[in-house]
Design a protein around this motif. Structure first.
Motif, short mmCIF file in Angstrom:
data_model
loop_
_atom_site.label_atom_id
_atom_site.label_comp_id
_atom_site.label_asym_id
_atom_site.label_seq_id
_atom_site.Cartn_x
_atom_site.Cartn_y
_atom_site.Cartn_z
N ASP A 1 0.82 -1.22 0.00
CA ASP A 1 0.00 0.00 0.00
C ASP A 1 0.85 1.26 0.00
O ASP A 1 0.41 2.32 -0.40
CB ASP A 1 -0.87 0.05 1.27
CG ASP A 1 -2.09 -0.84 1.16
OD1 ASP A 1 -2.77 -1.01 2.19
OD2 ASP A 1 -2.34 -1.36 0.06
N ILE A 2 2.09 1.15 0.49
CA ILE A 2 2.85 2.36 0.80
C ILE A 2 3.42 3.01 -0.46
O ILE A 2 4.01 2.34 -1.32
CB ILE A 2 4.02 2.05 1.76
CG1 ILE A 2 3.50 1.37 3.02
CG2 ILE A 2 4.76 3.35 2.15
CD1 ILE A 2 4.60 0.79 3.88
N ALA A 3 3.23 4.33 -0.58
CA ALA A 3 3.92 5.12 -1.61
C ALA A 3 4.24 6.45 -0.96
O ALA A 3 3.34 7.23 -0.65
CB ALA A 3 3.02 5.31 -2.82
N ASN A 4 5.53 6.71 -0.70
CA ASN A 4 5.88 7.94 0.01
C ASN A 4 6.68 8.94 -0.84
O ASN A 4 7.04 10.02 -0.36
CB ASN A 4 6.60 7.64 1.33
CG ASN A 4 7.72 6.63 1.15
OD1 ASN A 4 8.42 6.65 0.12
ND2 ASN A 4 7.90 5.77 2.14
N ARG A 5 7.00 8.58 -2.05
CA ARG A 5 7.52 9.56 -3.01
C ARG A 5 6.80 9.27 -4.34
O ARG A 5 7.03 8.23 -4.96
CB ARG A 5 9.03 9.46 -3.20
CG ARG A 5 9.56 10.54 -4.18
CD ARG A 5 10.98 10.33 -4.57
NE ARG A 5 11.91 10.68 -3.49
CZ ARG A 5 13.24 10.49 -3.55
NH1 ARG A 5 13.78 9.95 -4.64
NH2 ARG A 5 14.02 10.83 -2.54
N VAL A 6 5.97 10.19 -4.72
CA VAL A 6 5.13 9.97 -5.90
C VAL A 6 5.45 10.99 -6.96
O VAL A 6 5.44 12.19 -6.71
CB VAL A 6 3.63 10.05 -5.51
CG1 VAL A 6 2.76 9.98 -6.75
CG2 VAL A 6 3.28 8.94 -4.54
N PHE A 7 5.79 10.50 -8.14
CA PHE A 7 6.04 11.35 -9.30
C PHE A 7 4.78 11.38 -10.16
O PHE A 7 4.18 10.33 -10.41
CB PHE A 7 7.19 10.79 -10.15
CG PHE A 7 8.50 10.74 -9.43
CD1 PHE A 7 8.84 9.64 -8.66
CD2 PHE A 7 9.40 11.79 -9.54
CE1 PHE A 7 10.06 9.58 -7.99
CE2 PHE A 7 10.63 11.73 -8.88
CZ PHE A 7 10.95 10.64 -8.11
N VAL A 8 4.41 12.55 -10.62
CA VAL A 8 3.28 12.67 -11.53
C VAL A 8 3.75 13.42 -12.78
O VAL A 8 4.24 14.56 -12.68
CB VAL A 8 2.10 13.42 -10.90
CG1 VAL A 8 0.97 13.59 -11.91
CG2 VAL A 8 1.59 12.67 -9.66
N SER A 9 3.64 12.74 -13.90
CA SER A 9 4.02 13.38 -15.17
C SER A 9 2.80 14.03 -15.80
O SER A 9 1.68 13.53 -15.70
CB SER A 9 4.59 12.34 -16.13
OG SER A 9 5.76 11.78 -15.60
N GLY A 10 3.03 15.18 -16.49
CA GLY A 10 1.93 15.90 -17.12
C GLY A 10 2.38 16.61 -18.37
O GLY A 10 3.52 16.47 -18.82
N ARG A 11 1.48 17.40 -18.90
CA ARG A 11 1.70 18.15 -20.16
C ARG A 11 2.23 17.20 -21.24
O ARG A 11 3.27 17.41 -21.85
CB ARG A 11 2.66 19.33 -19.96
CG ARG A 11 2.00 20.54 -19.31
CD ARG A 11 2.66 21.85 -19.74
NE ARG A 11 4.03 21.98 -19.29
CZ ARG A 11 4.40 22.59 -18.16
NH1 ARG A 11 3.49 23.09 -17.35
NH2 ARG A 11 5.68 22.67 -17.83
N TYR A 12 1.44 16.16 -21.50
CA TYR A 12 1.84 15.16 -22.51
C TYR A 12 1.60 15.72 -23.91
O TYR A 12 0.58 16.36 -24.17
CB TYR A 12 1.03 13.88 -22.29
CG TYR A 12 1.27 12.80 -23.33
CD1 TYR A 12 0.28 12.46 -24.24
CD2 TYR A 12 2.50 12.13 -23.39
CE1 TYR A 12 0.49 11.48 -25.19
CE2 TYR A 12 2.71 11.14 -24.34
CZ TYR A 12 1.71 10.82 -25.24
OH TYR A 12 1.92 9.85 -26.17
#
Lengths: 393, 117
Positions: free
Chosen positions: A251-262
């Protein structure tokens, strides 16, 4: 909120000895409950955006159900399972636990089995664009909730009535969700669909916004669970038959990258943001997760960071996943409600959110899936980090 | 004690069952015991069940009972002198009255099994 019932209904459902439970199986407006030989089970989950089939078997020795075979247009009829009690003065008080359209019928050995599917079936049969003529939402920046609305209505064929009388979409939950993602957080996105089924596209939106899209009273409901609601039911040794509790490292996610402007043409993301919860990293070690989607993506760092922070807030630590099998009194519960769960042996006495409901109408038992992952104080976007190292491009 | 199995007032068979006459009603219910030890019982319905051996049925009555069994006739069952009447079906797997009652060749015996519907 639970099903809308009176306090009398609740008191009836909580009795230890009951011999007057009313169960109905409606085909259209006609009740065939007296012919049911085995009532079905079904399950609802906050994150399962796919049609589910259930089957109910009825006695047909006297041919009472032959009319379906004789008139195949009945196959489009809406059927309902209802449960409740008969009030001594005001008559039946019933709730509809499940609703679906007739998918098929089979006759064997004097019995008739009717298969039903729910509202998601229609959305699973429609596609959004194709490779030759994609559905292009890149000409401007759109509210993510508007894209979801168009997927359901323009592409999915559901009603576009913008009021609570919409027969297909739970408009009240939709507007609450839209307010959260648009007015409060102004989450902007673009999308490019080349043949996804509507259900697949909605799954992408649900994942990219950490939202729940589920069935409520057989309408498509939308929620991004946050703070505690005022109505809280209680689960403890007096009404729990059995309970399983899981805690998962995954369940654990403590550093999350989100990519955008595709960019569809160059097939590249122009931006990646990240959020990190240091306390979680120190406690559990670094657990990274990349959220990127070439079908639905965020157009600015604010929106992307909103999502990254949401995910790290929800997943910075593992939560108890409780599967509690209870009495029929909990048939009124719906996804999104609160429940306190008390287990003196494990030392649990806390409030959880209902994330799934399984109903066994034959045995009169209800299983509730509870966890605390989406239950916290009012969520606010931490804009102070936007100029910091969190924004990578 | 005599009982009558009948379709209407003019089509009935009266008999005196043997001492193995049994009434075994059944409930359709689910029982759940919660962790505190309390029990929740949901009774969905019930039905009455009777089984009895009958001896010395004449051939006409035996034929009538067997034909009711073969045609799944809706029947009524009543203890003579009692006001309670049960709506029943013959639920025997095999022909109910199929053997002669020795030493008679015109008297028959068998088992009658009834359930309400």
């Amino acid at each position: 909120m639970p099903h809308d019932v009176t306090s009398w209904f609740i008191s009836q459902a909580n009795r230890k000895t009951q011999s007057d439970i009313v169960r109905k199986f409606l085909i259209g407006n006609s009740d065939y409950g007296q012919y049911v030989t085995r009532w079905p089970k079904w399950s609802h989950r906050y994150d399962e955006i796919k049609p589910k089939q259930i089957a109910v078997t009825l006695a047909n020795e006297d041919g009472v159900l032959n009319f379906i075979r004789e008139t195949p247009t009945y196959l489009n009829t809406v059927c309902k399972f209802q449960f409740g009690y008969t009030h001594p003065t005001s008559g039946d008080e019933l709730i509809t636990l499940h609703e679906g359209k007739m998918l098929g019928v089979s006759y064997r050995d004097g019995a008739c089995t009717i298969k039903l599917s729910d509202r998601f079936k229609q959305l699973s049969e429609r596609v959004v664009g194709d490779r030759e003529t994609p559905v292009d939402y890149t000409g401007s920046d759109y509210l993510l909730t508007d894209i979801a609305w168009w997927l359901c209505t323009s592409h999915g064929g559901l009603s576009a009535v913008q009021s609570t009388s919409n027969p297909d979409i739970d408009y009240e939950t939709f507007t609450g969700w839209a307010d959260q993602l648009s007015s409060s957080d102004n989450v902007l996105a673009q999308a490019y669909f080349e043949g996804d089924k509507v259900t697949q596209a909605l799954r992408r939106i649900a994942r990219m916004s950490d939202s729940a899209i589920y069935l409520r009273d057989n309408k498509i409901a939308f929620s991004r669970f946050t703070i505690i609601n005022s109505f809280i039911s209680s689960l403890d040794n007096s009404n729990v038959l059995k309970a399983d509790i899981d805690i998962r490292d995954s369940d654990i996610a403590n550093r999350v990258f989100v990519s955008g402007r595709y960019d569809v043409t160059s097939d590249q993301f122009a931006m990646t943001v990240f959020d990190e919860v240091t306390e979680s990293v120190n406690s559990y070690g670094l657990r990274e997760r990349l959220e990127e989607d070439k079908t639905v993506w965020y157009v600015n760092s604010v929106s992307a960071l909103n999502f990254a922070q949401r995910v790290t807030t929800v997943r910075k630590e593992p939560h108890d996943h409780i599967n509690a099998r209870t009495t029929i009194a909990n048939a009124v519960r719906q996804i999104g409600e609160m429940a306190t769960y008390v287990d003196s042996w494990l030392g649990i006495d806390d409030t959880f959110r209902v994330m799934g409901v399984d109903i066994d109408l034959d045995a009169g038992a209800v299983a509730l899936m509870l966890n605390k992952s989406q239950l916290f104080n009012a969520f606010t976007l931490d804009v102070s980090t936007l100029d910091g190292p969190d924004v990578l491009a | 004690m005599s009982y009558t199995l009948f379709v209407d007032s003019s089509n009935g068979v009266t008999f005196n069952p043997e001492f193995d006459f049994t009434r075994r009603d059944r409930k359709i219910e689910n029982r759940h015991r919660v962790r505190s030890g309390e029990e929740y019982r949901y009774k969905w319905g019930e039905y009455a069940r009777f089984s009895m051996t009958v001896k010395y049925l004449n051939s006409a009555d035996a034929a009538v009972v067997n034909s009711w069994w073969a045609t799944n006739t809706d029947l009524l069952f009543q203890e003579d002198g009692s006001g309670q009447v049960f709506s029943v079906h013959l639920v025997n797997n095999d022909l109910p009255i199929g053997r002669q009652s020795l030493p008679y060749d015109n008297q028959f015996f068998g088992k009658i099994e009834l359930e309400t519907y």
